[in-house]
Write a protein that holds these residues in place. Structure first.
Motif, PDB file in Angstrom:
ATOM      1  N   GLY A  80      35.393  41.245  47.693  1.00  0.00           N
ATOM      2  CA  GLY A  80      36.840  41.301  47.621  1.00  0.00           C
ATOM      3  C   GLY A  80      37.296  42.426  46.705  1.00  0.00           C
ATOM      4  N   SER A  85      34.607  37.785  43.294  1.00  0.00           N
ATOM      5  CA  SER A  85      34.949  38.552  44.489  1.00  0.00           C
ATOM      6  C   SER A  85      33.763  38.701  45.423  1.00  0.00           C
ATOM      7  CB  SER A  85      35.471  39.941  44.091  1.00  0.00           C
ATOM      8  OG  SER A  85      36.751  39.850  43.515  1.00  0.00           O
ATOM      9  N   ARG A 135      40.475  38.274  45.996  1.00  0.00           N
ATOM     10  CA  ARG A 135      41.016  39.407  45.244  1.00  0.00           C
ATOM     11  C   ARG A 135      41.026  39.037  43.769  1.00  0.00           C
ATOM     12  NH1 ARG A 135      46.695  41.537  44.538  1.00  0.00           N
ATOM     13  NH2 ARG A 135      47.344  39.581  45.506  1.00  0.00           N
ATOM     14  N   SER A 136      40.526  39.936  42.911  1.00  0.00           N
ATOM     15  CA  SER A 136      40.381  39.627  41.488  1.00  0.00           C
ATOM     16  C   SER A 136      41.035  40.698  40.638  1.00  0.00           C
ATOM     17  CB  SER A 136      38.898  39.504  41.106  1.00  0.00           C
ATOM     18  OG  SER A 136      38.283  38.456  41.804  1.00  0.00           O
ATOM     19  N   VAL A 173      38.664  44.309  43.588  1.00  0.00           N
ATOM     20  CA  VAL A 173      38.563  44.058  42.150  1.00  0.00           C
ATOM     21  C   VAL A 173      39.382  45.106  41.413  1.00  0.00           C
ATOM     22  CG1 VAL A 173      37.033  43.843  40.161  1.00  0.00           C
ATOM     23  CG2 VAL A 173      36.259  43.069  42.413  1.00  0.00           C
TER      24      VAL A 173
END
Length: 599
Positions: free
Chosen positions: A468, A429, A435-436, A470
């Motif tokens: 991103g 990310s 997006r994780s 998480v």
């Protein structure tokens, strides 16, 4: 690792197709010579991708040996064999195909005429399944890297000083006062420790470091951590003109007797306040924007080599004052004019085309891991041996390779099944902005992972960079509702199944049926029975037939459980290719059925 049976192409030839050669009245010696000639000719006539290879070999087959010269009496003539339908290779139009001749013992001459032939095995795209191409590792990633948030880490922040205080018994004194042997301020005291601070790029971001050294050289070293973070900030956040304020970045190690480039001089026009009070002041003197001719970075390095505590502390005070002068430029005379921006965070906007520099990425990841995971290594190593719950981590270099080869970007969804403490999804990310989501079954890694995620967000603010989204979950990947919701949307799925039991690997395979076209599953063990599997009547309906598989090597030092290298596997969902293969297979089987019925 491939099993011996799956690494050989000899299994392609069915034993039922190769009958014994017909009896002849020729002498035994001549019969044996004829059999050798037929075998050599059969191997030479086969296309290169179908020739048998030695057990476990991973290299291309060598060119066939020259056919042995035989006397006319040893050659046996036979009727021409019927042509076998094979998928054309990509360059079939440009390459003449050798003429095939039937020989005694061949499939065409030994099979009874009343028995229909089995459908011909079909390759994926007329090639081995392990030769597909994936996105280039050098593809640029464009994304917004900067944030507009205050850099203050806030409450529950774990600093370098907090880590050392919790493990102070494992640390020893490092610095001393070379001019005053009676000075004990740099020794290990019960409640009073030698300290230094470091200003981070974003506003109101500062961290304290205790100037002690670990007794075990493999443990966390706060002095080395401070030095590396300082060099990273100066190299990646400052222009060449701004770097000149601090001196030259060190490129080699100094010896104890190496003199500095210039003697240490007091900071120009330092405010009368103490260093702690000055750190809270947003105004610094304008004279800080002019080079002083002092190489402060070289002085820091010299102080570390000579264990000179006063020199190190005094130089760090000056360095922090210079950093504050760049973070908080003087206010303009006109009170209605906008405040000048933080010069360190302004440079982050230039990273849009290239992404976060690798040195910043690695420092942020290392800092977070050292403070959040390092103190809990003993707890993480308590697991049941020879079970699917054995704990192991992928190193940042290995993770970076996976990120590059799978083409993760800002619009991707990355899923880690068995995420441990969350290292991989946080790095993905941060590096790509994707997006994780990660899920971990074992309570201890899941708990440490949640704490690491909290510290990771704080450190991203301190460095002024964006990441991103998480998400971490503690639970069972086989029964989690969240896993079922996200798998159909996932672009890349990571499964560190190196030690998973076979039953767990088999239970995961049906879940991959929900993946979308083009999604990639990354694993340490393949989810297919054979990398070079051909679609036959036996495996045409197998779940793994939707995958196009690539085997890639990883280097030594890429995983935490061993120093040797190995292989990992990329499974790309290719339903369109599989549907085409299945259609060709069924059409071929139907033609063979009609031919048999006419007979």
């Amino acid at each position: 690792m491939l099993s011996p049976s799956s690494s050989s192409d000899l299994s392609f030839f069915s034993k039922s197709k190769a009958q014994n050669p017909p009896k002849t009245s020729m002498p035994r010696e001549i019969y044996v010579t004829t059999r050798l000639a037929w075998k050599a000719q059969q191997l030479a006539d086969q296309p290169p991708h179908e020739r048998p290879r030695s057990q476990g070999s991973t290299t291309p087959p060598s060119p066939p040996a020259p056919r042995p010269k035989l006397t006319p009496i040893a050659r046996v003539k036979s009727a021409p064999a019927e042509k076998r339908s094979r998928p054309p290779s990509p360059d079939a139009k440009d390459r003449p195909r050798p003429k095939k001749r039937a020989t005694p013992g061949s499939a065409s001459s030994s099979r009874p005429a009343s028995r229909p032939r089995d459908a011909e095995p079909i390759f994926r795209a007329s090639r081995s399944r392990s030769t597909s191409a994936f996105p280039s590792a050098d593809a640029p990633r464009r994304r917004r890297c900067w944030i507009r948030e205050n850099g203050s880490p806030g409450e529950d922040f774990v600093s370098a000083a907090d880590v050392v205080k919790g493990l102070v018994r494992t640390y020893k004194s490092y610095f001393r006062n070379l001019d005053d042997p009676t000075d004990t301020s740099f020794e290990v005291n019960e409640n009073d420790y030698p300290m230094a601070e470091l200003e981070y790029p974003n506003n109101n971001a500062c961290e304290s470091f205790i100037l002690l050294a670990p007794k075990d050289p493999d443990h966390y070293n706060p002095i080395m951590c401070l030095e590396q973070s300082l060099y990273t900030i100066i190299e990646c956040y400052l222009t060449p003109a701004q770097q000149a304020l601090f001196g030259r970045l060190p490129t080699d190690l100094l010896t104890d007797d190496t003199p500095p480039s210039s003697p240490l001089s007091p900071p120009p026009s330092l405010p009368p306040d103490s260093p702690s009070e000055a750190s809270e002041s947003p105004i610094s003197p304008s004279s800080f924007h002019e080079p002083t001719g002092v190489d402060y970075l070289r002085l820091i390095q010299r102080a570390i080599r000579r264990h000179d505590g006063p020199l190190f502390v005094q130089t760090m005070v000056t360095v922090n004052q210079l950093l504050r002068s760049l973070k908080y430029p003087p206010l303009p005379p006109d009170p209605f004019s906008p405040s000048p921006p933080n010069m360190l965070t302004e440079c982050i906007k230039d990273w849009t085309a290239t992404g976060i520099p690798n040195k910043v990425l690695m420092r942020l990841i290392d800092e977070t891991y050292q403070r959040s995971v390092g103190p809990h290594v003993g707890r993480l190593n308590r697991y049941e041996a020879f079970s699917s719950e054995v704990y192991g981590e992928l190193m940042p270099s290995f993770t970076a390779d996976i990120i590059a080869v799978t083409g993760l970007n800002e619009t991707s969804l990355f899923v880690d099944l068995g995420s441990g403490v969350g290292n991989v999804i946080m790095q993905a990310s941060l590096e790509t902005g994707c997006r994780s989501y990660g899920i971990e079954l074992m309570p201890t890694p899941a708990e440490v992972g949640r704490e690491q995620l909290r510290q990771f967000k704080k450190r991203c603010r301190m460095w002024g960079v964006s990441s991103g989204e998480v998400e971490l979950e503690e639970g069972d990947m086989l029964t989690s509702r969240r896993v079922s919701e996200l798998l159909p949307q996932a672009d890349v799925v990571l499964v560190n199944n190196k030690v998973f039991l076979q039953s767990l690997n088999e239970a995961l395979r049906p879940k991959f049926l929900d993946l979308k076209e083009g999604a990639i599953v990354v694993s340490l063990k393949p989810f297919v029975s054979s990398l070079n599997a051909r679609v036959t009547e036996r495996n045409v309906d197998d779940i793994s037939a939707i995958f196009d598989v690539v085997e890639r090597p990883y280097r030594s030092g890429s995983v935490s459980w061993g120093s040797n290298g190995g292989s990992y596997y990329l499974h790309r969902v290719d339903r369109e290719g599989y549907a085409s293969i299945k259609q060709r297979f069924e059409s071929s089987r139907a033609r063979l059925g009609r031919s048999s019925s006419r007979r």
